[in-house]
Design a protein around this motif. Structure first.
Motif, PDB file in Angstrom:
ATOM      1  N   MET A 138       0.807  -1.218   0.000  1.00 34.88           N
ATOM      2  CA  MET A 138       0.000   0.000   0.000  1.00 34.88           C
ATOM      3  C   MET A 138       0.842   1.270   0.000  1.00 34.88           C
ATOM      4  N   ARG A 139       2.149   1.120   0.184  1.00 34.51           N
ATOM      5  CA  ARG A 139       3.001   2.302   0.223  1.00 34.51           C
ATOM      6  C   ARG A 139       2.864   3.104  -1.059  1.00 34.51           C
ATOM      7  N   GLY A 140       2.515   4.344  -0.904  1.00 38.52           N
ATOM      8  CA  GLY A 140       2.431   5.228  -2.061  1.00 38.52           C
ATOM      9  C   GLY A 140       1.141   5.099  -2.855  1.00 38.52           C
ATOM     10  N   VAL A 141       0.248   4.199  -2.469  1.00 33.48           N
ATOM     11  CA  VAL A 141      -1.012   4.069  -3.199  1.00 33.48           C
ATOM     12  C   VAL A 141      -1.937   5.231  -2.804  1.00 33.48           C
ATOM     13  N   GLN A 142      -2.509   5.870  -3.810  1.00 34.08           N
ATOM     14  CA  GLN A 142      -3.413   6.998  -3.549  1.00 34.08           C
ATOM     15  C   GLN A 142      -4.795   6.453  -3.219  1.00 34.08           C
ATOM     16  N   VAL A 143      -5.240   6.687  -1.986  1.00 34.76           N
ATOM     17  CA  VAL A 143      -6.538   6.183  -1.551  1.00 34.76           C
ATOM     18  C   VAL A 143      -7.593   7.262  -1.800  1.00 34.76           C
ATOM     19  N   ALA A 209     -27.192   5.686   5.999  1.00 40.89           N
ATOM     20  CA  ALA A 209     -25.987   6.467   6.315  1.00 40.89           C
ATOM     21  C   ALA A 209     -24.746   5.752   5.774  1.00 40.89           C
ATOM     22  N   LEU A 210     -24.740   4.420   5.895  1.00 35.80           N
ATOM     23  CA  LEU A 210     -23.618   3.645   5.370  1.00 35.80           C
ATOM     24  C   LEU A 210     -23.539   3.808   3.859  1.00 35.80           C
ATOM     25  N   LEU A 211     -24.682   3.690   3.202  1.00 38.05           N
ATOM     26  CA  LEU A 211     -24.698   3.817   1.745  1.00 38.05           C
ATOM     27  C   LEU A 211     -24.209   5.203   1.313  1.00 38.05           C
ATOM     28  N   ALA A 212     -24.673   6.236   2.014  1.00 35.94           N
ATOM     29  CA  ALA A 212     -24.273   7.600   1.661  1.00 35.94           C
ATOM     30  C   ALA A 212     -22.757   7.756   1.833  1.00 35.94           C
ATOM     31  N   THR A 213     -22.229   7.200   2.936  1.00 31.93           N
ATOM     32  CA  THR A 213     -20.790   7.311   3.185  1.00 31.93           C
ATOM     33  C   THR A 213     -19.998   6.584   2.101  1.00 31.93           C
ATOM     34  N   LEU A 214     -20.492   5.418   1.680  1.00 33.44           N
ATOM     35  CA  LEU A 214     -19.798   4.668   0.641  1.00 33.44           C
ATOM     36  C   LEU A 214     -19.861   5.408  -0.700  1.00 33.44           C
ATOM     37  N   ARG A 215     -21.023   5.950  -0.999  1.00 39.74           N
ATOM     38  CA  ARG A 215     -21.185   6.618  -2.303  1.00 39.74           C
ATOM     39  C   ARG A 215     -20.296   7.845  -2.433  1.00 39.74           C
ATOM     40  N   GLU A 216     -20.130   8.571  -1.338  1.00 41.53           N
ATOM     41  CA  GLU A 216     -19.338   9.798  -1.451  1.00 41.53           C
ATOM     42  C   GLU A 216     -17.848   9.493  -1.635  1.00 41.53           C
ATOM     43  N   GLN A 217     -17.464   8.235  -1.434  1.00 43.30           N
ATOM     44  CA  GLN A 217     -16.059   7.874  -1.635  1.00 43.30           C
ATOM     45  C   GLN A 217     -15.794   7.281  -3.010  1.00 43.30           C
ATOM     46  N   ALA A 218     -16.783   7.326  -3.878  1.00 45.63           N
ATOM     47  CA  ALA A 218     -16.625   6.749  -5.211  1.00 45.63           C
ATOM     48  C   ALA A 218     -15.535   7.498  -5.974  1.00 45.63           C
ATOM     49  N   PRO A 219     -14.921   6.833  -6.961  1.00 40.42           N
ATOM     50  CA  PRO A 219     -13.947   7.534  -7.802  1.00 40.42           C
ATOM     51  C   PRO A 219     -14.553   8.817  -8.356  1.00 40.42           C
ATOM     52  N   VAL A 277     -18.558  -1.616 -11.411  1.00 41.06           N
ATOM     53  CA  VAL A 277     -18.687  -1.437  -9.961  1.00 41.06           C
ATOM     54  C   VAL A 277     -17.730  -0.333  -9.529  1.00 41.06           C
ATOM     55  N   ASP A 278     -18.209   0.575  -8.667  1.00 43.80           N
ATOM     56  CA  ASP A 278     -17.389   1.714  -8.269  1.00 43.80           C
ATOM     57  C   ASP A 278     -16.913   1.661  -6.824  1.00 43.80           C
ATOM     58  N   VAL A 279     -17.771   1.150  -5.955  1.00 49.41           N
ATOM     59  CA  VAL A 279     -17.402   1.099  -4.535  1.00 49.41           C
ATOM     60  C   VAL A 279     -17.704  -0.297  -4.003  1.00 49.41           C
ATOM     61  N   ILE A 280     -16.731  -0.872  -3.334  1.00 44.49           N
ATOM     62  CA  ILE A 280     -16.930  -2.204  -2.766  1.00 44.49           C
ATOM     63  C   ILE A 280     -16.831  -2.127  -1.251  1.00 44.49           C
ATOM     64  N   TYR A 281     -17.959  -2.389  -0.583  1.00 38.94           N
ATOM     65  CA  TYR A 281     -17.898  -2.560   0.869  1.00 38.94           C
ATOM     66  C   TYR A 281     -17.521  -4.013   1.073  1.00 38.94           C
ATOM     67  N   TYR A 309      -7.715  -0.981  -8.014  1.00 39.37           N
ATOM     68  CA  TYR A 309      -7.764  -0.080  -6.851  1.00 39.37           C
ATOM     69  C   TYR A 309      -6.615   0.934  -6.915  1.00 39.37           C
ATOM     70  N   ARG A 310      -5.451   0.430  -7.242  1.00 40.41           N
ATOM     71  CA  ARG A 310      -4.277   1.300  -7.313  1.00 40.41           C
ATOM     72  C   ARG A 310      -4.463   2.383  -8.374  1.00 40.41           C
ATOM     73  N   THR A 311      -5.141   2.028  -9.460  1.00 41.92           N
ATOM     74  CA  THR A 311      -5.363   2.997 -10.538  1.00 41.92           C
ATOM     75  C   THR A 311      -6.448   3.997 -10.165  1.00 41.92           C
ATOM     76  N   GLY A 312      -7.164   3.757  -9.072  1.00 43.01           N
ATOM     77  CA  GLY A 312      -8.188   4.703  -8.643  1.00 43.01           C
ATOM     78  C   GLY A 312      -9.537   4.477  -9.300  1.00 43.01           C
ATOM     79  N   ASN A 313      -9.743   3.310  -9.911  1.00 39.58           N
ATOM     80  CA  ASN A 313     -11.008   3.066 -10.606  1.00 39.58           C
ATOM     81  C   ASN A 313     -12.074   2.440  -9.723  1.00 39.58           C
ATOM     82  N   VAL A 314     -11.692   2.067  -8.527  1.00 41.27           N
ATOM     83  CA  VAL A 314     -12.659   1.465  -7.620  1.00 41.27           C
ATOM     84  C   VAL A 314     -12.242   1.812  -6.196  1.00 41.27           C
TER      85      VAL A 314
END
Lengths: 481, 321
Positions: A138-143, A209-219, A277-281, A309-314
């Motif tokens: 995970m070092r250097g991976v943009q989250v 609330a969980l869904l909203a939190t997940l959605r706002e973190q989408a790419p 798929v954009d966000v995976i819980y 994930y590393r590419t930022g697509n999910v």
């Protein structure tokens, strides 16, 4: 003053009691429950208890005991009486947990990128690198949005002085929130009149609330993101919870084999073809999530997921490698971590912790093992634990040998008499049992904590172990307005 | 000096497979005394590789082949410039050990100074350390040079004795092995002295045709030890020499597990057979002249079919928090 029925067997000990300040003198928030319980005949309490248990069984809220007989499914024992917390007490918990989670998230960002806290020697490097949940990959991976932890379950206990302190953080795949939600549904039917009088704050919006939190973190470029819940499958002990939460959120429940990665994009196989798929819980540990990058023998995961994930697509919630921040040895450094990133003292205190990897502290542990709780750092669910005062000589010797063989793998804490709450025991009366509290924190651009959490009960008289895998039960938690 | 390298890898499956996902570590590194000028990876069935740098700054190419296929071929072509490495002193002062300990204290190279999957101290390794007098009696550089030679003598080069995933105990017990075993044994011994040490996979351009030791064609493995003021120093115990201009590094890691040239998964019940061929061509200019490649060797290696565990056992592996 003596306790009236059905409290005739209620005995106050050293522990803080949630309900009674003194015999027959309930705290204000419990007054209504106290009065009501004296009105209701025992037969009526038993009937309500039976109805509540049936409701759990019918919904299939069961779990498996891991490490023992794998096929053994049980309903989680549920206690009929609520644990009640005042609005003022909750306000402290809420601000304290928010501060703690934000600091831990910043800590994760730091150690996987710049490493300031390591360079400043606030946290020793070896604690991080020797942690089995540290992911060098995970070092250097943009989250996405720098959010490493989205869903957290933090275990709180109440000391004899009545103070809530943090016992442990769960930053990987905390479970149990479905018990919190279903228990509330059941309790509304068991005590409809008390809900009216008590003004209990609602928790039913957790799924949204969980869904909203997940959605706002989408790419960034995904305006209407698709969220899925990734489960190991039907044989997993928490499968009920996975399906429950997917239903609450209105999202697809998928297994690894339902997802496929092509050209850095994650797709889900549907009857209408592949769908992005954009966000995976994800409710699968790091080790199993991608056989290409992590354990190659895992067939639960999705090959190529980490590269997407590393590419930022999910987005993965929680981020890979977040478990390093709930390592039991790192826990000892969390107060310093909070001070380092926020410049303030922690609002919630925590339990004093001895690291067996430090020679001086190890010596203290070796000499005082009879009064300490010893925990294996890599275990959860109450496994790999020794409670000094309740242990036999042989058990202590066994642990001493294990600690000496692998000191980094053990920590010790003083045995704390955690608070007690009233429980309806054996259908015959109300008695105190030890409890903890696990609130569920949703951390995104803002931090949301639904008021309450899972109160776990050590149903065996005198026991301090509340984990469901160790025979603990749960009860509803009411936070009052 | 420039090297043109052509590295062909072929997977032949016993039955058609689909959804192949693969990671490839074949691009020569651009650090130290070498610089990769050109790199190209062709995949058949056609697929467009992406790439990233891993946490050890190795370039990793990856791709996926969704459709059914019975054969997968990779052709990696590169041109790399390699300079003579820094000339090392004959010996260091004994105080260099203090610097070693200082480096350890800072834990800057924590991963490379602690045991890893294939390079960890076992009773057999500790016995070997005793046998070869691996201790701090002389300065670090002298000890490393001696160890490099001692291992070369202690272990007989043999392609049949070990497998790609053999623990070091196999090589120590039989005193036979290939470059990977020499490297893992030496890495474990060097780390045991407190010196950070890492595994290197790459290519060795042979002095003369076919007489030198390297496994799987010309892909080779050696190690690098970290000494303050000198950085990472390459040792090749398989050939008893310090690494020079003939050693072309593609990837570094804690041990083999971090840097296999290919790592992949696919869907389908099939066994796969791997063939590798490497050709290295030295030139004085960075052009790629295909005509007079030296064919170094070709080797095949059977990969055994993995028994797939049952669903329920795996789903239960997930621990609850």
């Amino acid at each position: 003053m003596a306790f009236p029925a059905p409290f005739q067997n209620y005995a106050l000990g050293d522990a803080y009691d949630e309900m009674f300040a003194a015999p027959a003198a309930p705290r204000e928030q419990f007054q209504a429950l106290y009065d009501r319980l004296q009105e209701l005949p025992l037969a009526e309490l038993r009937r309500r208890k039976h109805t509540a248990d049936q409701a759990f069984l019918n919904q299939g809220i069961t779990f498996t005991l891991s490490g023992r007989d794998e096929g053994m499914e049980r309903i989680i024992p549920h206690d009929l009486l609520p644990r009640i917390i005042t609005g003022a007490e909750w306000a402290v918990i809420e601000t304290g947990l928010t501060q703690r989670i934000q600091a831990l998230n910043e800590f994760l960002r730091d150690i996987y990128t710049d490493g300031h806290i390591l360079n400043d020697k606030v946290v020793p490097r070896d604690i991080i690198f020797s942690c089995k949940h540290f992911r060098r990959e995970m070092r250097g991976v943009q989250v996405p949005k720098d959010i490493y932890v989205t869903v957290v379950g933090t275990d709180l206990i109440r000391t004899p002085a009545g103070e809530f302190v943090v016992l442990e953080d769960n930053l990987r795949v905390p479970s149990g929130v479905s018990y919190m939600l279903t228990s509330r549904q059941v309790m509304k039917r068991a005590f409809p009149e008390l809900f009216q009088t008590c003004d209990v704050r609602p928790i039913d919006h957790y799924g949204q609330a969980l869904l909203a939190t997940l959605r706002e973190q989408a790419p960034d470029n995904r305006s209407d993101p698709t969220v899925v819940l990734l489960s190991p499958g039907v044989y997993n002990s928490a499968y009920f919870e996975h399906s429950y939460l997917a239903r609450q959120m209105g999202v697809q429940l998928v297994e690894g084999r339902d997802l496929v990665v092509h050209d850095n994009i994650v797709h889900m196989r549907t009857t209408g073809g592949l769908r992005r798929v954009d966000v995976i819980y994800r409710r699968i540990d790091d080790d199993f999530i991608d056989p290409l990058s992590f354990r190659p023998d895992s067939i639960l995961g999705v090959p190529g997921l980490f590269n997407a994930y590393r590419t930022g697509n999910v987005t993965l919630a929680n981020a890979i490698g977040s478990g390093v921040a709930d390592d039991k040895a790192l826990y000892a450094y969390v107060p310093q971590i909070i001070r380092y990133y926020t410049g303030r003292d922690p609002i919630l205190n925590q339990v004093e912790t001895f690291l067996c990897s430090k020679p001086k502290q190890l010596q203290h542990v070796m000499e005082n093992i009879g009064s300490l709780v010893v925990k294996a750092v890599g275990e959860s669910g109450g496994y790999g634990m020794l409670i000094g005062p309740h242990s036999s000589k042989a058990e202590r010797e066994d642990f001493l040998a294990r600690i000496q063989a692998e000191p980094r793998n053990y920590i010790a804490q003083p045995t704390i008499s955690i608070s007690t709450a009233p429980c309806f025991i054996g259908g015959s009366g109300v008695e105190p049992r030890h409890v903890d509290l696990r609130p569920y924190i949703l951390h995104g651009e803002k931090t949301t904590i639904v008021p309450g959490g899972l109160t776990r009960v050590a149903l065996r008289k005198g026991s301090l172990v509340v984990n469901s895998s160790q025979g603990g039960g749960s009860k509803d938690t009411w936070v009052l307005n | 000096m420039f090297f043109s390298i052509r590295h062909v890898t072929r997977f032949q499956y016993s039955a058609p497979v689909s959804e192949s996902n693969m990671e490839v570590r074949m691009r020569p590194r651009s650090d130290g005394n070498q610089r990769c000028i050109r790199f190209d990876l062709q995949v058949n069935p056609r697929s467009k590789p992406n790439s990233y740098k891993d946490h050890n700054a190795n370039t990793v190419h990856y791709f996926d082949v969704p459709a059914q296929h019975a054969k997968l071929t990779l052709v990696a072509s590169s041109v790399t410039e390699v300079d003579e490495p820094e000339v090392l002193p004959a010996a260091l002062p004994m105080s260099a050990w203090d610097e070693v300990d200082e480096v350890n204290e800072g834990a800057e190279h924590w991963e490379m100074q602690n045991p890893s999957l294939f390079a960890k101290p076992t009773p057999l390794l500790l016995a070997l350390a005793k046998e070869l007098n691996v201790d701090r009696r002389e300065d670090p550089l002298t000890i490393l040079r001696q160890l490099n030679g001692d291992l070369f003598k202690a272990i007989e080069y043999s392609q049949k004795a070990t497998r790609v995933d053999s623990p070091i105990d196999d090589a120590i017990r039989s005193r036979k092995g290939v470059c990977q075993d020499y490297s893992h044994v030496m890495i474990a011994l060097v780390r045991n002295l407190g010196i950070p040490c890492r595994y290197v996979s790459g290519y060795l351009y042979p002095k003369t045709k076919l007489e030198e030791r390297s496994a799987l064609g010309a892909t080779h493995a050696w190690l690098e030890a970290y000494l303050h003021n000198h950085g990472w120093i390459g040792f090749d115990p398989t050939n008893n020499e310090l690494c020079g201009v003939r050693h072309i590094r593609t990837a570094v890691g804690t041990d083999y597990a971090d840097v296999p040239p290919t790592r992949g998964v696919f869907k389908g019940r099939a066994s796969s057979q791997l063939s590798v061929a490497v050709r290295i061509h030295p030139t004085d200019s960075p052009t790629d002249e295909e005509d007079d490649f030296i064919s170094v060797a070709a080797a095949t290696n059977d990969i055994q079919e993995v028994e797939i565990p049952t669903w329920d056992a795996l789903q239960q592996q997930q621990q609850q928090q």
